[in-house]
Design a protein around this motif. Structure first.
Motif, short mmCIF file in Angstrom:
data_model
loop_
_atom_site.label_atom_id
_atom_site.label_comp_id
_atom_site.label_asym_id
_atom_site.label_seq_id
_atom_site.Cartn_x
_atom_site.Cartn_y
_atom_site.Cartn_z
N SER A 57 -12.70 46.24 13.56
CA SER A 57 -12.28 47.59 13.25
C SER A 57 -12.73 48.55 14.34
O SER A 57 -13.76 48.35 14.97
CB SER A 57 -12.88 48.04 11.91
N GLY A 58 -11.95 49.58 14.58
CA GLY A 58 -12.33 50.59 15.56
C GLY A 58 -11.19 50.93 16.48
O GLY A 58 -10.10 50.34 16.42
N THR A 59 -11.42 51.88 17.37
CA THR A 59 -10.35 52.38 18.23
C THR A 59 -9.85 51.33 19.21
O THR A 59 -8.72 51.38 19.65
CB THR A 59 -10.84 53.61 19.03
N THR A 60 -10.70 50.37 19.57
CA THR A 60 -10.26 49.30 20.48
C THR A 60 -10.16 47.97 19.76
O THR A 60 -10.10 46.92 20.38
CB THR A 60 -11.22 49.16 21.68
N GLY A 61 -10.17 48.02 18.44
CA GLY A 61 -10.11 46.78 17.68
C GLY A 61 -8.77 46.60 17.01
O GLY A 61 -7.78 47.23 17.36
N ALA A 62 -8.77 45.70 16.05
CA ALA A 62 -7.53 45.40 15.35
C ALA A 62 -7.13 46.55 14.44
O ALA A 62 -7.92 47.45 14.16
CB ALA A 62 -7.72 44.12 14.54
N LYS A 63 -5.88 46.52 13.99
CA LYS A 63 -5.38 47.56 13.11
C LYS A 63 -4.67 46.93 11.92
O LYS A 63 -4.24 45.78 11.97
CB LYS A 63 -4.41 48.48 13.87
N SER A 64 -4.56 47.74 10.87
CA SER A 64 -3.79 47.33 9.70
C SER A 64 -2.87 48.47 9.28
O SER A 64 -3.17 49.64 9.54
CB SER A 64 -4.72 46.94 8.54
N TYR A 65 -1.77 48.12 8.64
CA TYR A 65 -0.76 49.09 8.27
C TYR A 65 -0.23 48.74 6.89
O TYR A 65 0.08 47.58 6.61
CB TYR A 65 0.38 49.05 9.29
N GLY A 66 -0.14 49.73 6.04
CA GLY A 66 0.33 49.50 4.69
C GLY A 66 -0.77 49.80 3.69
O GLY A 66 -1.59 50.70 3.89
N LEU A 94 0.04 39.50 11.42
CA LEU A 94 0.26 38.70 10.21
C LEU A 94 0.42 39.64 9.02
O LEU A 94 -0.35 40.59 8.86
CB LEU A 94 -0.92 37.76 9.95
N GLY A 95 1.40 39.37 8.18
CA GLY A 95 1.54 40.14 6.95
C GLY A 95 2.96 40.58 6.69
O GLY A 95 3.88 40.31 7.47
N THR A 96 3.13 41.29 5.60
CA THR A 96 4.45 41.81 5.22
C THR A 96 4.28 43.05 4.36
O THR A 96 3.29 43.20 3.65
CB THR A 96 5.26 40.74 4.46
N TYR A 97 5.25 43.96 4.46
CA TYR A 97 5.26 45.16 3.62
C TYR A 97 6.71 45.60 3.45
O TYR A 97 7.60 45.20 4.22
CB TYR A 97 4.43 46.29 4.23
N GLY A 110 12.98 49.08 4.61
CA GLY A 110 13.01 47.73 4.07
C GLY A 110 11.80 46.90 4.45
O GLY A 110 10.73 47.42 4.74
N ARG A 111 11.99 45.58 4.46
CA ARG A 111 10.86 44.66 4.63
C ARG A 111 10.62 44.31 6.10
O ARG A 111 11.55 43.98 6.84
CB ARG A 111 11.09 43.35 3.85
N THR A 157 6.84 35.04 -1.77
CA THR A 157 6.92 35.04 -3.23
C THR A 157 5.82 35.92 -3.82
O THR A 157 5.83 36.20 -5.02
CB THR A 157 6.77 33.62 -3.79
N GLN A 158 4.87 36.35 -2.99
CA GLN A 158 3.79 37.23 -3.41
C GLN A 158 4.14 38.68 -3.03
O GLN A 158 4.96 38.93 -2.15
CB GLN A 158 2.47 36.82 -2.78
N ALA A 159 3.47 39.63 -3.63
CA ALA A 159 3.83 41.04 -3.45
C ALA A 159 3.60 41.54 -2.03
O ALA A 159 4.38 42.31 -1.50
CB ALA A 159 3.01 41.90 -4.43
N GLY A 160 2.56 41.11 -1.38
CA GLY A 160 2.29 41.58 -0.02
C GLY A 160 1.95 43.06 0.00
O GLY A 160 1.32 43.59 -0.91
N GLY A 161 2.39 43.75 1.07
CA GLY A 161 2.13 45.18 1.19
C GLY A 161 1.25 45.56 2.34
O GLY A 161 0.86 46.72 2.48
N LEU A 162 0.93 44.60 3.24
CA LEU A 162 -0.04 44.85 4.29
C LEU A 162 0.29 44.01 5.52
O LEU A 162 0.69 42.85 5.40
CB LEU A 162 -1.44 44.50 3.79
N LEU A 163 0.13 44.61 6.70
CA LEU A 163 0.29 43.90 7.97
C LEU A 163 -0.93 44.21 8.83
O LEU A 163 -1.32 45.38 8.96
CB LEU A 163 1.57 44.32 8.69
N SER A 164 -1.54 43.18 9.41
CA SER A 164 -2.74 43.36 10.24
C SER A 164 -2.58 42.64 11.57
O SER A 164 -1.87 41.63 11.67
CB SER A 164 -3.98 42.82 9.52
N TYR A 165 -3.26 43.17 12.59
CA TYR A 165 -3.38 42.48 13.88
C TYR A 165 -4.72 41.77 13.92
O TYR A 165 -5.74 42.29 13.45
CB TYR A 165 -3.34 43.45 15.05
#
Length: 473
Positions: free
Chosen positions: A128-137, A83-86, A92-93, A241-249
């Motif tokens: 969070s952690g090596t076997t957990g979810a990740k985020s990017y951005g 979920l998310g956008t950057y 690009g997007r 319509t919002q700035a966003g900047g982040l994608l997470s699992y």
């Protein structure tokens, strides 16, 4: 044409290169700086490099991967959605939106007679952690999300791709802004259960939706089939319509038994009360009866990457799938004598981005594959001489990001070693080979590589280095 004498040499070399390659695999897994590649002496062992071949880089686009059976890397049977956008300054997007289905925690569920609905909350676990979810951005940002009902079912038996879409209602049933810190580590107390909830994205839905569920005919809750005919699915998508900047699992743990709370599951929570008590019931996403998938959309319009789509260039452009991949065609293999190829290494160095864009980091592990007749084939390094998968092969190919300091600056560099693949091409009399360098499916929508090509000059340009040893007479 291969002569009768050369055929005997080829047979010997085929056995020899199999030995050298697989021995190197085993050694590399123990000692990365193995001495199995002999020193170049220009008597028995010789070197060739970029200038001895014609090398062409061609950028391709992989627009779709299966996301309805996506398992988080490093986890055992833990599904995930994105979920998310950057907006990447070059590519690009990227937007990740999820479709999913839920079910009541038990058949024949019913809200207590006379109970009053308070709220409905959509919940996704985040570990969070090596076997957990990740985020990017930019993790100082938030996810701005809208939730819609789908008008067709998210089928548990369906095969869905990153490009798949389903129709939805026009009006959202919920919207919210959730900062990264709120779902990474914050704690909340669920008043209805007295439980402390941590590392979860919690998005409150509209009261009108909660009331509709409360007032629905009890026949809709008899079993999973009945409920999913009533609530066909949910669509969660970033508000662009919002700035966003982040994608997470977010995690979708396996849920096998009925539990009114199911606090570890991805779920819909309903809070309601009677005259003397406050209650909560969970409608979890059970992966055995509920479908899910993520749509990953790449929009290159107006960004530099758009000028590189499906054409030759002097750049290496790679994204975790779906997205860009670069095909490297090496021509001039017939200039290599019939000999044992000890090393055949493609070297390229990712461009460093200046702050604040340095949050868009390179891919940890690439997936190089051999292209034959337009089809992807495994490299010969990753299969043994019987055609079986060789677990040590990827260590020998070495598709992993490495840190290297050049002129006092630290870069991310890749050194892809494919001697056995070139050996087979040379033995078969081929003058060219094409290797596709693509991102893995491990982290769809995240990470990228932008690297200069051959003409860039200096130590950060694309290089091809080959060492071979002639068979002694």
């Amino acid at each position: 044409m291969v002569t009768k004498i050369n055929k005997n040499i080829i047979k010997a070399l085929a056995v020899c290169t199999g030995f050298f390659s697989l021995a190197s695999c085993r050694e590399h897994s123990v000692t990365p700086t193995s001495g199995l590649v002999p020193e170049v002496d220009n008597i028995h062992t010789f070197a060739m490099n970029t200038g001895d071949f014609t090398i062409q880089l061609h950028n391709r686009l992989s627009d779709s991967i299966i996301t309805s059976t996506y398992y988080l890397t490093g986890s055992t049977n833990v599904s995930a959605i994105g979920l998310g956008t950057y907006v990447d300054p070059f590519f690009g997007r990227t937007t990740a939106s999820a479709y999913l289905q839920v079910t009541p925690y038990k058949s024949g569920f019913a809200f207590p007679s006379g109970s009053i609905m308070d709220s409905a909350v959509l919940v996704f676990p985040y570990l969070s952690g090596t076997t957990g979810a990740k985020s990017y951005g930019d993790t100082t940002k938030a996810l701005h999300l809208n939730v819609y009902r789908t008008t067709s079912k998210v089928e548990v038996s369906g095969t869905y791709y990153s490009s798949s879409v389903l129709p939805t209602e026009a009006t959202p049933i919920g919207s919210g802004t959730i900062p990264f810190t709120n779902y990474k580590s914050s704690s909340k107390i669920a008043t209805a259960t007295k439980d402390t909830l941590t590392a979860q994205l919690r998005l409150k839905l509209n009261n009108s939706f909660a009331q509709e569920i409360r007032n629905a005919d009890t026949a809709n809750f008899l079993n999973t089939t009945a409920f999913q005919e009533y609530l066909k699915g949910l669509y969660i998508t970033p508000d662009l319509t919002q700035a966003g900047g982040l994608l997470s699992y977010f995690l979708i743990p396996s849920v096998s038994s009925g539990d009114q709370k199911n606090l570890a599951a991805a779920r819909l929570e309903f809070y309601y009360h009677t005259a003397d008590t406050v209650l909560m019931s969970s409608f979890p996403l059970k992966t055995d009866v509920c479908g899910y998938f993520t749509n990953y959309n790449r929009n290159y319009t107006g960004y530099p990457a758009a000028n590189y789509l499906n054409k030759n260039s002097d750049s290496v452009l790679i994204q975790s799938e779906p997205g860009f991949a670069t095909e490297v065609t090496i021509t001039g293999l017939m200039n290599i004598p019939l000999a044992v190829i000890n090393k055949a290494e493609m070297v390229f160095t990712a461009v460093n981005l200046a702050s604040p864009d340095n949050i868009f980091t390179p891919i940890d592990v690439l997936t190089p594959v051999l292209m034959e007749n337009g089809q992807e084939m495994p490299l010969y390094e990753v299969v043994d001489n019987n055609g079986n998968t060789n677990s040590s092969g990827s260590l020998f190919v070495n598709p992993y990001a490495q840190k290297r300091t050049i002129a006092g600056i630290e870069y991310t560099q890749y050194r892809i070693n494919i001697p056995r693949t070139l050996q087979h091409a040379r033995i078969e009399g081929k003058n060219a080979v094409t290797i596709r360098l693509r991102g893995s499916k491990n982290y769809p929508g995240m990470f990228r590589v932008l690297a200069p090509g051959i003409g860039a000059g200096g130590e950060t340009n694309f290089q091809f280095n080959l060492i071979y040893t002639k068979q002694q007479q």
